[in-house]
Design a protein around this motif. Sequence first.
Motif, PDB file in Angstrom:
ATOM      1  N   LYS A 253      -6.095  -1.227  -6.359  1.00 37.33           N
ATOM      2  CA  LYS A 253      -5.855  -2.449  -6.173  1.00 37.33           C
ATOM      3  C   LYS A 253      -5.845  -3.350  -5.386  1.00 37.33           C
ATOM      4  O   LYS A 253      -6.261  -3.913  -5.415  1.00 37.33           O
ATOM      5  N   LEU A 254      -5.446  -3.233  -4.738  1.00 37.54           N
ATOM      6  CA  LEU A 254      -4.936  -3.868  -2.790  1.00 37.54           C
ATOM      7  C   LEU A 254      -6.309  -4.774  -2.356  1.00 37.54           C
ATOM      8  O   LEU A 254      -6.836  -5.304  -1.902  1.00 37.54           O
ATOM      9  N   LEU A 255      -6.531  -3.222  -1.934  1.00 34.49           N
ATOM     10  CA  LEU A 255      -8.128  -3.207  -1.451  1.00 34.49           C
ATOM     11  C   LEU A 255      -9.051  -4.160  -2.448  1.00 34.49           C
ATOM     12  O   LEU A 255     -10.158  -5.015  -1.518  1.00 34.49           O
TER      13      LEU A 255
ATOM     14  N   GLN B  53       0.664  -1.608   0.221  1.00 37.34           N
ATOM     15  CA  GLN B  53       0.258   0.062   0.016  1.00 37.34           C
ATOM     16  C   GLN B  53       0.574   1.676  -0.092  1.00 37.34           C
ATOM     17  O   GLN B  53       0.319   2.108  -0.809  1.00 37.34           O
ATOM     18  N   ASP B  54       1.906   1.501   0.444  1.00 40.51           N
ATOM     19  CA  ASP B  54       2.847   2.599   1.125  1.00 40.51           C
ATOM     20  C   ASP B  54       3.776   2.584  -0.785  1.00 40.51           C
ATOM     21  O   ASP B  54       3.339   3.392  -1.646  1.00 40.51           O
TER      22      ASP B  54
ATOM     23  N   LEU C  64     -18.215   0.495  -4.521  1.00 36.29           N
ATOM     24  CA  LEU C  64     -17.613   1.430  -4.486  1.00 36.29           C
ATOM     25  C   LEU C  64     -16.453   1.845  -4.509  1.00 36.29           C
ATOM     26  O   LEU C  64     -16.005   2.407  -5.007  1.00 36.29           O
ATOM     27  N   LEU C  65     -15.359   0.857  -4.075  1.00 39.18           N
ATOM     28  CA  LEU C  65     -13.550   1.088  -5.018  1.00 39.18           C
ATOM     29  C   LEU C  65     -13.558   0.987  -6.453  1.00 39.18           C
ATOM     30  O   LEU C  65     -12.517   1.628  -6.529  1.00 39.18           O
ATOM     31  N   THR C  66     -14.781   0.630  -6.749  1.00 40.36           N
ATOM     32  CA  THR C  66     -13.888   0.279  -8.202  1.00 40.36           C
ATOM     33  C   THR C  66     -15.109   1.197  -9.223  1.00 40.36           C
ATOM     34  O   THR C  66     -14.614   1.924  -9.699  1.00 40.36           O
TER      35      THR C  66
ATOM     36  N   ALA D  41      -5.721  -9.095   8.227  1.00 38.56           N
ATOM     37  CA  ALA D  41      -5.043  -7.575   7.677  1.00 38.56           C
ATOM     38  C   ALA D  41      -5.324  -6.342   7.063  1.00 38.56           C
ATOM     39  O   ALA D  41      -4.718  -5.664   6.610  1.00 38.56           O
ATOM     40  N   ALA D  42      -7.200  -6.793   6.571  1.00 44.20           N
ATOM     41  CA  ALA D  42      -7.098  -5.262   5.711  1.00 44.20           C
ATOM     42  C   ALA D  42      -7.162  -4.621   7.138  1.00 44.20           C
ATOM     43  O   ALA D  42      -7.657  -3.428   6.214  1.00 44.20           O
TER      44      ALA D  42
END
Length: 422
Positions: free
Chosen positions: A79-81, A71-72, A187-189, A124-125
């Motif tokens: 993309k990761l989420l 994520q950093d 939402l993310l997409t 971990a999310a």
Amino acid sequence: MKHSQSVFKNPFYIQASLSLLFFFTAWGIWWSFFQIWLTTRLGFSGAQVGTIYTFDSAITLVLMFIYGSIQDKLGLKRKLLIVITILEMLLGPFFTWIYAPMLKSNFLLGAIAGSFYLSLAFLAASPTFEALAERMSRRYGFEYGQARSWGSFGYAVAALCAGYLFTISPYIVFWLSSVVSCLTLLLLTLGRTKNPTIINQYEDKAEEVKEADKPSFKEILHVFKLADLWKLVILIILSGSFYTVFDQQMFPEFFTQFFKTQAVGDTAYGILNSIEVFLEAIMMAWVPWLMKKIGVRRTVLIGITVMFIRIGACGLVTNPLGISCVKLLHAPETAIFALAIFRYITLHFDTRLSATMYMVVSQIAGQVGQIIFSTPLGSLHDEIGYRSTFLVISGIVFLALIFAFFILKGDHQDVNGQPMDA
């Protein structure tokens, strides 16, 4: 930093808030009753539940560093989420047709398989969603605490609903989690603002320049050489990890034992948990003001003090009303730890590495503690009971408070990140 007249007009605040709202709703609707499900529905002992939590923590420990590093590197990209959310959508099928049958037929194999899935999809999310929202708050001019409060609100609503639905069938809450995760994916997409005019209206150009300088993998690994990092790690192991074992592995069943039937206890726990998290949502919006008023260092010390009092009181109070009142102290404590520890990191460390630092300090350190202590504390509970175990944990947290008093830096000392007046 650019601000709008109303935070609700800021599309980036709305996006961050909704992502946290949906994620914590999908997580809270099953996670708040996970320990009760393991003990009362599947019939596992304290030691067995401790083993499950140990596996969860061990796998989450590795994944958090991986997720934080990725994520950093990604910055504000999602993309990761998106990948994580697709995994979350599979919770209902996984619990129904894979996890529960495996735990019953081969406990060890089921515990390991479940821990891999739960760590990848949820455990971990959680800090990954939080780290992205915090990064957006610095970039687009809103208080992270105000956005994070919507996550607590979602968790509260989910816990309230789960308290009733769980008594009908635990599998209802598992499948509802999958449904809410579908909303998160949408939402993310589809929910990202791309209009240059709107971006320019809210974007902090200094933060944009800083974010553009992506940390190298060498810089990410360098955080492990920082002595101040390891002091914080020890602090979290002695406080947050013990509290997590107490709150997730022990308190739910302990509370339901005060009631005549398990169904009544489950419903009461759901109601109490939702009230507490509603208060937590309010505290999330209030803690940023508190940090500005008394400072980050003092706010962290207050949080550890509340933790010490709450755990110790659970070992002394002997009636459900008293225990319920003590439970509500979880609200200020959780809000303080979620926000003050994060702000301490962005105050004293390079903000380009905020996701990695938050994972290592606040999350990975907690997981290390759970790996070490989950099974022993579960066995200790089997031997001496809940109350005595709570007093032991409270004593350890008191030692953490003393340690924190000496190692935490003042707000104007070694400011290597974002100053308090930013």
